[in-house]
Design a protein around this motif. Structure first.
Motif, PDB file in Angstrom:
ATOM      1  N   UNK A 189      37.863  50.442  32.779  1.00 42.12           N
ATOM      2  CA  UNK A 189      36.975  50.182  33.514  1.00 42.12           C
ATOM      3  C   UNK A 189      38.027  49.491  35.058  1.00 42.12           C
ATOM      4  N   UNK A 190      38.029  49.805  35.763  1.00 38.67           N
ATOM      5  CA  UNK A 190      39.277  49.275  37.013  1.00 38.67           C
ATOM      6  C   UNK A 190      38.119  48.375  37.896  1.00 38.67           C
ATOM      7  N   UNK A 191      36.521  48.729  37.696  1.00 40.57           N
ATOM      8  CA  UNK A 191      36.261  47.154  38.929  1.00 40.57           C
ATOM      9  C   UNK A 191      35.939  46.465  37.397  1.00 40.57           C
ATOM     10  N   UNK A 192      35.278  46.627  36.677  1.00 40.44           N
ATOM     11  CA  UNK A 192      35.251  45.404  35.999  1.00 40.44           C
ATOM     12  C   UNK A 192      36.039  44.528  35.528  1.00 40.44           C
ATOM     13  N   UNK A 193      37.293  44.858  35.379  1.00 42.44           N
ATOM     14  CA  UNK A 193      38.356  45.031  34.827  1.00 42.44           C
ATOM     15  C   UNK A 193      38.997  43.666  36.473  1.00 42.44           C
ATOM     16  N   UNK A 194      38.853  43.675  37.561  1.00 44.52           N
ATOM     17  CA  UNK A 194      39.509  43.725  38.709  1.00 44.52           C
ATOM     18  C   UNK A 194      37.821  42.335  38.980  1.00 44.52           C
ATOM     19  N   UNK A 195      36.942  42.446  38.706  1.00 42.14           N
ATOM     20  CA  UNK A 195      35.360  41.539  38.906  1.00 42.14           C
ATOM     21  C   UNK A 195      35.418  40.512  37.832  1.00 42.14           C
ATOM     22  N   UNK A 196      36.323  40.519  36.603  1.00 38.66           N
ATOM     23  CA  UNK A 196      35.894  39.205  35.366  1.00 38.66           C
ATOM     24  C   UNK A 196      36.969  38.579  35.503  1.00 38.66           C
ATOM     25  N   UNK A 197      38.597  39.148  35.876  1.00 43.53           N
ATOM     26  CA  UNK A 197      39.557  38.504  35.384  1.00 43.53           C
ATOM     27  C   UNK A 197      40.080  37.974  35.684  1.00 43.53           C
ATOM     28  N   UNK A 198      40.750  36.677  36.253  1.00 41.83           N
ATOM     29  CA  UNK A 198      41.192  36.161  36.626  1.00 41.83           C
ATOM     30  C   UNK A 198      42.872  36.542  36.582  1.00 41.83           C
ATOM     31  N   UNK A 201      51.900  45.516  34.068  1.00 36.85           N
ATOM     32  CA  UNK A 201      52.678  43.936  34.820  1.00 36.85           C
ATOM     33  C   UNK A 201      51.152  43.428  35.050  1.00 36.85           C
ATOM     34  N   UNK A 202      50.765  42.347  34.759  1.00 35.00           N
ATOM     35  CA  UNK A 202      50.279  41.229  35.071  1.00 35.00           C
ATOM     36  C   UNK A 202      49.993  40.930  36.689  1.00 35.00           C
ATOM     37  N   UNK A 203      48.422  40.473  36.660  1.00 32.84           N
ATOM     38  CA  UNK A 203      48.138  40.681  38.349  1.00 32.84           C
ATOM     39  C   UNK A 203      47.696  39.594  38.474  1.00 32.84           C
ATOM     40  N   UNK A 204      47.750  38.670  38.577  1.00 30.41           N
ATOM     41  CA  UNK A 204      46.505  37.505  39.417  1.00 30.41           C
ATOM     42  C   UNK A 204      45.920  38.309  40.402  1.00 30.41           C
ATOM     43  N   UNK A 262      42.431  45.278  45.910  1.00 21.42           N
ATOM     44  CA  UNK A 262      42.893  45.216  44.459  1.00 21.42           C
ATOM     45  C   UNK A 262      42.729  46.659  43.510  1.00 21.42           C
ATOM     46  N   UNK A 263      41.246  46.252  43.713  1.00 21.52           N
ATOM     47  CA  UNK A 263      40.822  47.855  42.712  1.00 21.52           C
ATOM     48  C   UNK A 263      42.072  48.920  42.913  1.00 21.52           C
ATOM     49  N   UNK A 264      42.291  49.380  44.381  1.00 13.43           N
ATOM     50  CA  UNK A 264      43.413  50.619  44.581  1.00 13.43           C
ATOM     51  C   UNK A 264      45.154  49.999  43.911  1.00 13.43           C
ATOM     52  N   UNK A 265      45.592  49.125  44.022  1.00 15.92           N
ATOM     53  CA  UNK A 265      46.751  48.572  43.021  1.00 15.92           C
ATOM     54  C   UNK A 265      46.531  49.065  41.510  1.00 15.92           C
ATOM     55  N   UNK A 266      45.173  49.078  41.290  1.00 15.97           N
ATOM     56  CA  UNK A 266      45.200  48.498  39.549  1.00 15.97           C
ATOM     57  C   UNK A 266      45.155  49.726  39.680  1.00 15.97           C
ATOM     58  N   UNK A 267      44.313  51.148  40.301  1.00 15.78           N
ATOM     59  CA  UNK A 267      44.490  52.469  39.862  1.00 15.78           C
ATOM     60  C   UNK A 267      46.107  52.841  39.941  1.00 15.78           C
ATOM     61  N   UNK A 268      46.960  52.504  41.256  1.00 10.56           N
ATOM     62  CA  UNK A 268      47.644  53.018  41.156  1.00 10.56           C
ATOM     63  C   UNK A 268      48.783  52.446  39.836  1.00 10.56           C
ATOM     64  N   UNK A 269      48.839  51.506  40.306  1.00 12.27           N
ATOM     65  CA  UNK A 269      49.305  51.362  38.234  1.00 12.27           C
ATOM     66  C   UNK A 269      49.119  52.050  37.480  1.00 12.27           C
ATOM     67  N   UNK A 270      48.067  52.374  37.178  1.00  7.59           N
ATOM     68  CA  UNK A 270      47.261  53.118  36.002  1.00  7.59           C
ATOM     69  C   UNK A 270      47.819  54.683  36.029  1.00  7.59           C
ATOM     70  N   UNK A 271      47.537  55.079  37.227  1.00  4.74           N
ATOM     71  CA  UNK A 271      48.234  56.999  37.315  1.00  4.74           C
ATOM     72  C   UNK A 271      49.575  56.566  37.176  1.00  4.74           C
ATOM     73  N   UNK A 272      50.398  55.816  37.606  1.00  8.85           N
ATOM     74  CA  UNK A 272      51.678  55.936  36.455  1.00  8.85           C
ATOM     75  C   UNK A 272      51.883  55.346  34.996  1.00  8.85           C
ATOM     76  N   UNK A 273      50.918  55.044  34.349  1.00 11.85           N
ATOM     77  CA  UNK A 273      51.530  54.543  32.895  1.00 11.85           C
ATOM     78  C   UNK A 273      51.676  55.978  32.252  1.00 11.85           C
TER      79      UNK A 273
END
Length: 271
Positions: free
Chosen positions: A214-223, A237-240, A260-271
């Motif tokens: 989950x993109x939202x879970x990863x963004x909400x929980x992680x430092x 990528x390692x995102x702070x 942040x969530x939009x950025x993570x999604x863009x990175x995932x779409x390029x994986x």
């Protein structure tokens, strides 16, 4: 571009080794199958500070669970070096410094919630490694005060996962590994447990590595969010994450979180 307030694409300077919970240096993992050799992880570099919260995000087959298992000393790298709490992963495992929570709570049906939490203290010489909090205190910490004598069949899925988290913490681990622990739960329960897990993290100071799809879970929980690409599994990528702590679910409506969530999604779409 992602606003600097939400994330920075360049990781911060590597802390001194004494401050690191996990270090991967060019770690690769390969498996031999009937179809030949499969590379699950390729040349992974990672420096995770103690007391931090790292979420792992990536497509299926990118090696997220494999990475957890290398940390836990369940899989040995084919090449490179993994260090956990300043030593080999085997040492951390033998010292019971690692707790593990899986997607399935895997509670013993004939034991109460309190007895399930206390189980690690009864096996493998665990009595000598009891953590600073009792099994009863940990059930209180995860919101199950008053449910100590309930059996697994009397608990909801979310409550069973709370028991599993308390069980993983009972030996006082310095590192908690979580492999999609909330993946099978409904969205409302999952959101509630996300908030509660952050409270547990802040209360215990335990380093957490958390796998999710989950993109939202990863963004909400992680430092930090470590994004892995598949075939073979490698760091994309390692995102702070610079969102304030403590966090509440309403934060997900903020411009910073949406970016942040939009950025993570863009990175995932390029994986």
């Amino acid at each position: 571009m992602l606003p600097a307030a939400a994330a920075r694409q360049n990781p911060p300077p590597t802390p001194q080794s004494a401050e690191l919970a996990v270090v991967f240096e060019q770690v690769s993992v390969r498996f031999t199958t009937e179809r030949g050799t499969v590379t699950a992880l390729e040349r992974i570099d990672l420096a995770l500070p103690r007391g931090s919260f790292l979420t792992l995000l990536g497509p299926s087959g990118c090696g997220k669970s494999t990475l957890l298992r290398v940390i836990a000393d369940l899989i040995e790298p084919a090449s490179g070096r993994a260090t956990v709490l300043g030593d080999r992963p085997q040492v951390a495992r033998q010292n019971r410094d690692i707790g593990f929570v899986f997607q399935d709570a895997a509670l013993l049906p004939w034991r109460s919630a309190l007895q399930n939490v206390a189980l690690p203290l009864e096996v493998g010489g665990g009595k000598a490694k009891a953590g600073p909090r009792s099994a009863r205190d940990l059930l209180q910490l995860v919101g199950l005060g008053g449910w100590e004598n309930a059996y697994p069949h009397e608990l909801s899925g979310g409550m069973r996962q709370r028991v599993a988290i308390a069980r993983a913490l009972v030996s006082g681990p310095k590192l908690l590994l979580m492999d999609e622990p909330f993946g099978a739960l409904d969205e409302i329960t999952r959101d509630r447990l996300n908030e509660e897990l952050l409270q547990v993290w802040m209360s215990t100071g335990t380093t957490i590595v958390f796998v999710t799809h989950s993109i939202y879970e990863a963004a909400f929980l992680g430092q930090q969010v470590l994004l892995l690409a598949a075939r073979p599994g490698r760091v994309r990528e390692l995102v702070q994450v610079d969102l304030p702590v403590p966090r509440q679910l309403a934060m997900r409506e903020s411009a910073e979180f949406v970016a942040l969530a939009a950025h993570l999604r863009r990175v995932l779409e390029g994986c």
